[in-house]
Design a protein around this motif. Structure first.
Motif, short mmCIF file in Angstrom:
data_model
loop_
_atom_site.label_atom_id
_atom_site.label_comp_id
_atom_site.label_asym_id
_atom_site.label_seq_id
_atom_site.Cartn_x
_atom_site.Cartn_y
_atom_site.Cartn_z
N VAL A 11 12.65 3.68 -10.67
CA VAL A 11 12.03 2.58 -9.93
C VAL A 11 10.52 2.65 -10.12
N GLN A 12 9.91 1.49 -10.29
CA GLN A 12 8.45 1.37 -10.39
C GLN A 12 7.92 0.64 -9.14
N LEU A 13 6.88 1.21 -8.53
CA LEU A 13 6.15 0.54 -7.46
C LEU A 13 4.76 0.21 -7.97
N GLY A 59 18.20 -2.78 -8.52
CA GLY A 59 19.29 -2.01 -9.09
C GLY A 59 20.17 -1.48 -7.97
N LYS A 60 20.43 -0.20 -7.99
CA LYS A 60 21.21 0.44 -6.91
C LYS A 60 20.31 1.10 -5.88
N ALA A 61 19.02 1.01 -6.09
CA ALA A 61 18.07 1.66 -5.19
C ALA A 61 17.76 0.76 -4.01
N LEU A 79 9.08 6.55 -9.86
CA LEU A 79 9.87 7.50 -9.08
C LEU A 79 11.34 7.39 -9.48
N THR A 80 12.09 8.38 -9.05
CA THR A 80 13.52 8.42 -9.31
C THR A 80 14.29 8.33 -8.00
N TYR A 81 15.28 7.45 -7.96
CA TYR A 81 16.13 7.26 -6.80
C TYR A 81 17.47 7.92 -7.05
N ASP A 82 17.89 8.78 -6.13
CA ASP A 82 19.16 9.49 -6.23
C ASP A 82 20.22 8.67 -5.50
N ASP A 111 18.24 8.51 -1.64
CA ASP A 111 16.86 8.90 -1.31
C ASP A 111 16.04 9.03 -2.59
N ILE A 112 14.73 9.04 -2.41
CA ILE A 112 13.80 9.26 -3.52
C ILE A 112 13.70 10.74 -3.81
N VAL A 113 13.75 11.10 -5.09
CA VAL A 113 13.53 12.48 -5.49
C VAL A 113 12.02 12.73 -5.42
#
Length: 638
Positions: free
Chosen positions: A72-74, A240-242, A389-392, A397-399
Motif C-alpha cells: 500500500v502507498q500513502l 485491494g484487500k487492505a 507499507l505492507t499490509y498483512d 494490520d500494517i507490518v
C-alpha cells in the motif's frame, strides 16, 4: 492509469463520544444530525482519476507466502491553504542545501515548488506502479488562502482538492476561520446567500457547489455538552484487500488561535485521549491498521554550518527539506507533536502531522518503545510525503517494520495538470473585477522587515488604517490607539508586483488582500492605562516569553521596550505619558480581542464594539494616503 481501487467502506458518520470519561472511552454511539447528514447527503461518486467500484486487485505477496501481504502507498500533504497558483517568494521554494565558504554565512540553494497544477501531476506520477494508493492530508487545506480561492469562500480550493484525488483529511485550525457551520458546508456542499460579490466575496459564482469528495474528519471537536463530533471522527478506506482506519483531529489549542465566534459552542479535546479511545472502536469493526492525521506538528532543529569569524558565533540554518530525520537531522525536543506521538496507542501505525509548515519524516517511539513514523510535508503544496507499507491480510494490520517514508518535491518542471489549469483559469476570470481594482500607489516597498524592536513599516501602515476606520466609532468615541498582531501580516507590498498590468507602484485589492487574508472584524474597546502596560508586557512574557510577539502600533503611540515589557513612564500618546488610572479607547482585530496570540489583556476590555472587516479598513486607508511612502520606524524604541 487508475491509482487505486475505489474505497469499499466509505466515511463513517460522526459518533457521540462520551467525553466525560474520555480517558477510558472505548465506545462510539449515535450520530449527530448535522454530521450524519454531511456523511450521507451526497451519493457516492467516483473520484477523478480513480476507477469505479470493482474487484480489488491483490498485491504480489512476499516470497514464500504468496498472497498474504498487500503493498500500500500513502501520499500525504498538509497546510495547503488554498494555494491554487504557485506560491510566491520563500513560500514557493524548498531549501535543498547550502553553499558554505570559509568565513562567510551559508547560502541556501533552493528549488521553486508548489502550485495545484504541479501538485496534481506529482501525485499522479507518484501513484504509477502503485495500484493500492491513498492520498491523505493533515488539515489547513483552506483558510488564510490567496484571494483566488478566498474570494469564493475557498470553494475553488475544495474543487481543486477533489480533482487531485484526495481521499481523507483532518481538519486544521484554519478550517474554522469562517465558523464551524461554514466548515460543514465545505464538506457537504451548498451555496451561501452572500449578495453575489458583496464585501468582495461570492459563493457559487457558477450556481452550485458540491462540497468535498474526500472525508473531512474532526474526531476531537464536539458540540459543547453533547460529546457529538461536528464531522465524522474517522473513516475506513479499503484498497485491494487492505482495510485502513484514519482518525482525523485538529490541535486541542485551536480555540486559542482562531476567532472565538468561529468555535463558539464547541469543545476541543486532547488529541491522545481522543485517538486512543477510537482504537477499540475501529478494532470492533475489523480494522487493526490505523493511521492518525493530526493538525499539530514539530520543528526541525537548526543545523550549525561554520562559525562567524568576527563574533565566534555559529551559523545556524534551517535544515534542507529532506534532512530531518533521514539525513541526520532531528526534531526540536519541545516540538508539540512529540508528546502526542509518544502517547498514542501502540496499535496506531503511523502519524501524519502538520500546522508548523515544516518538512520532516521521523521515527518516534510509541509507548511500547517501538519506532513509529511521523511525517509532515511543509506547506502550500511544496512537498508530498510518500509512505510505502505492507499490509498483512492474516492479521489485518500494517507490518510496522515495513513502513518507509520520504518527502518528494513538487517541482515546477513537471507538466501542468490540465484539469487544475482549467479550474485556475476559470476562477482567475471570475475574480478579476474584485482583484484588479487599484487602491493607490506606494513610493517604496512596504515590508514586514522588523526593526531591532520588532516594528515594521507594513505594521505601522496597518495599525494606522485600523485607527482611521470610522466603522469602530461608537457613541462619538473614536479610538486613539491601534494594535495589530505581526502574525496576521502575511506578505509585503512590493512596487514591482504587476499581476493585472497596473503601473509600477500601484497597489491592487488583490495585493492588499494578500497582506491581510483572514477577514477579521475590527473591534474597539476601552482599556485602562494599566491594562495597556499589561498588554505590552504580554508581548515578552507569559505565552510569548519564549518567542516574543511585538504588536504593531498606530502613529502617536510610543514606548520603550524592555525584556519585561514597556519601561515605566515610557508609554506615551501624542507625547504625553499615559495615566494608568485613565481609560483609553483602542482598536484591534477580533482575533486579538478574544485574547489570541497570548494577549489575555484584550479580553478584559470593556464597551466592545464590532466594526467592519480589517481588509476593508486597509483598502480604504491605502486610497486615502496614496501616494504612500513608509516613514521612520521610531514608534517602539529600546
Amino acid at each position: 492509469m487508475p491509482h487505486r481501487t475505489r474505497r469499499l467502506t466509505g466515511v463513517l458518520a460522526a459518533g457521540a463520544l462520551a467525553l466525560s470519561t474520555l480517558a477510558t472511552l472505548s465506545t462510539l454511539g449515535a450520530t449527530t444530525a448535522d454530521a450524519a447528514s454531511q456523511a450521507t447527503a451526497k451519493p457516492a461518486k467516483p473520484k477523478p482519476g480513480k476507477p469505479k467500484p470493482g474487484k480489488p486487485k491483490p498485491g504480489p505477496g512476499w516470497p514464500g507466502q504468496p498472497g498474504r501481504y498487500e503493498k500500500v502507498q500513502l501520499l500525504s500533504f498538509n497546510d495547503f491553504h488554498g494555494n491554487l497558483e504557485p506560491p510566491a517568494g520563500s513560500s514557493g521554494r524548498n531549501t535543498t542545501g547550502y553553499t558554505v565558504a570559509d568565513g562567510k554565512p551559508p547560502v541556501a540553494t533552493t528549488t521553486d515548488a508548489g502550485g495545484a497544477e504541479y501538485l496534481a501531476t506529482t501525485l499522479e506520477q507518484a501513484r504509477q506502479g502503485h495500484p493500492n494508493s491513498l492520498t491523505v492530508a493533515a488539515g489547513d487545506l483552506i483558510g488564510a488562502s490567496p484571494l483566488l480561492s478566498a474570494a469564493f469562500h475557498d470553494e475553488p480550493a475544495v474543487e481543486s482538492l477533489n480533482q487531485l484525488g484526495l481521499d481523507v483529511s483532518a481538519v486544521g485550525n484554519h478550517e474554522f476561520d469562517e465558523g464551524y457551520q461554514e466548515l460543514q458546508r465545505m464538506a457537504a456542499g451548498g451555496c451561501l446567500d452572500d449578495g453575489d460579490g458583496a464585501n468582495n466575496q461570492d459563493s457559487c459564482p457558477d450556481g452550485t457547489f458540491a462540497g468535498a469528495d474526500f472525508d473531512w474528519l474532526a474526531a476531537n471537536v464536539t458540540y459543547a455538552g453533547t460529546g457529538q463530533t461536528i464531522l465524522p471522527p474517522y473513516a475506513i478506506e479499503q484498497v485491494g484487500k487492505a482495510k485502513i482506519g484514519f482518525i482525523g483531529m485538529t490541535l486541542e489549542e485551536t480555540p486559542d488561535i482562531v476567532t472565538a465566534s468561529g468555535v463558539a459552542g464547541l469543545e476541543f479535546h486532547d488529541e491522545v485521549q481522543t485517538a486512543n479511545a477510537l482504537v477499540p472502536v475501529l478494532r470492533r469493526k475489523g480494522v487493526n491498521a490505523i493511521v492518525v492525521l493530526v493538525h499539530q506538528g514539530g520543528t526541525p532543529k537548526n543545523v550549525q554550518l561554520g562559525t562567524d569569524p568576527a563574533t565566534g558565533k555559529p551559523y545556524t540554518v534551517a535544515p534542507a527539506y529532506d534532512y530531518t530525520c533521514g539525513k541526520g537531522g532531528s526534531l526540536d525536543p519541545i516540538s508539540p507533536i512529540l508528546p502526542i506521538a509518544e502517547g498514542l496507542d501502540p496499535a496506531i501505525d503511523m502519524v501524519v502531522s502538520g500546522h508548523t509548515h515544516q518538512p520532516y519524516v521521523c521515527d518516534v517511539a510509541d509507548p511500547a518503545g517501538n519506532p513509529r513514523l511521523v511525517t509532515s510535508a511543509s506547506s502550500f503544496g511544496r512537498l508530498v510525503t510518500e509512505t510505502n507499507l505492507t499490509y498483512d491480510k492474516a492479521t489485518r494490520d500494517i507490518v510496522r517494520a515495513s513502513v518507509e517514508g520520504s518527502n518528494l518535491q513538487v517541482t515546477r518542471t513537471v507538466p501542468k495538470d490540465p484539469a487544475q489549469t482549467a479550474l485556475i483559469a476559470r476562477y482567475k476570470e471570475l475574480v478579476r473585477p474584485i482583484a484588479s481594482k487599484v487602491l493607490g500607489t506606494i513610493g517604496a516597498d512596504v515590508t514586514t522587515t522588523p526593526s531591532a524592536t520588532g516594528e515594521s513599516a507594513l505594521g505601522d501602515l496597518i495599525a494606522d488604517a485600523q485607527l482611521a476606520d470610522d466603522s469602530v466609532v461608537t457613541g462619538g468615541e473614536e479610538p486613539v490607539i491601534a494594535f495589530m498582531n505581526p502574525g496576521g501580516i502575511r506578505t509585503n507590498l512590493v512596487r514591482a508586483n504587476q499581476a493585472y498590468d497596473e503601473q509600477v507602484g500601484e497597489v491592487t485589492y488583490s495585493e492588499a488582500f494578500a497582506v491581510q487574508p483572514f477577514n477579521n472584524f475590527l473591534v474597539s474597546m476601552s482599556l485602562t492605562g494599566q491594562q495597556v502596560y499589561d498588554l505590552l508586557a504580554q508581548q515578552v512574557t507569559g505565552a510569548n516569553a519564549a518567542s516574543r510577539k511585538v504588536l504593531q502600533v498606530s502613529e502617536g503611540f510610543s514606548y520603550r521596550l524592555t525584556p519585561t515589557g514597556a519601561a515605566e513612564g515610557s508609554v506615551t500618546l501624542d507625547g504625553t505619558p499615559i495615566d494608568k488610572a485613565a481609560t483609553y479607547r483602542i482598536v484591534t482585530n477580533n482575533f486579538l480581542s478574544d485574547g489570541g496570540d497570548g494577549f489575555p489583556a484584550f479580553k478584559d476590555g470593556t464597551g466592545k464594539y464590532y466594526g467592519g472587516l480589517d481588509i476593508d479598513a486597509f483598502a480604504d486607508h491605502l486610497q486615502s494616503v496614496s501616494p504612500y511612502t513608509p516613514g521612520p520606524l521610531d514608534r517602539i524604541t529600546q
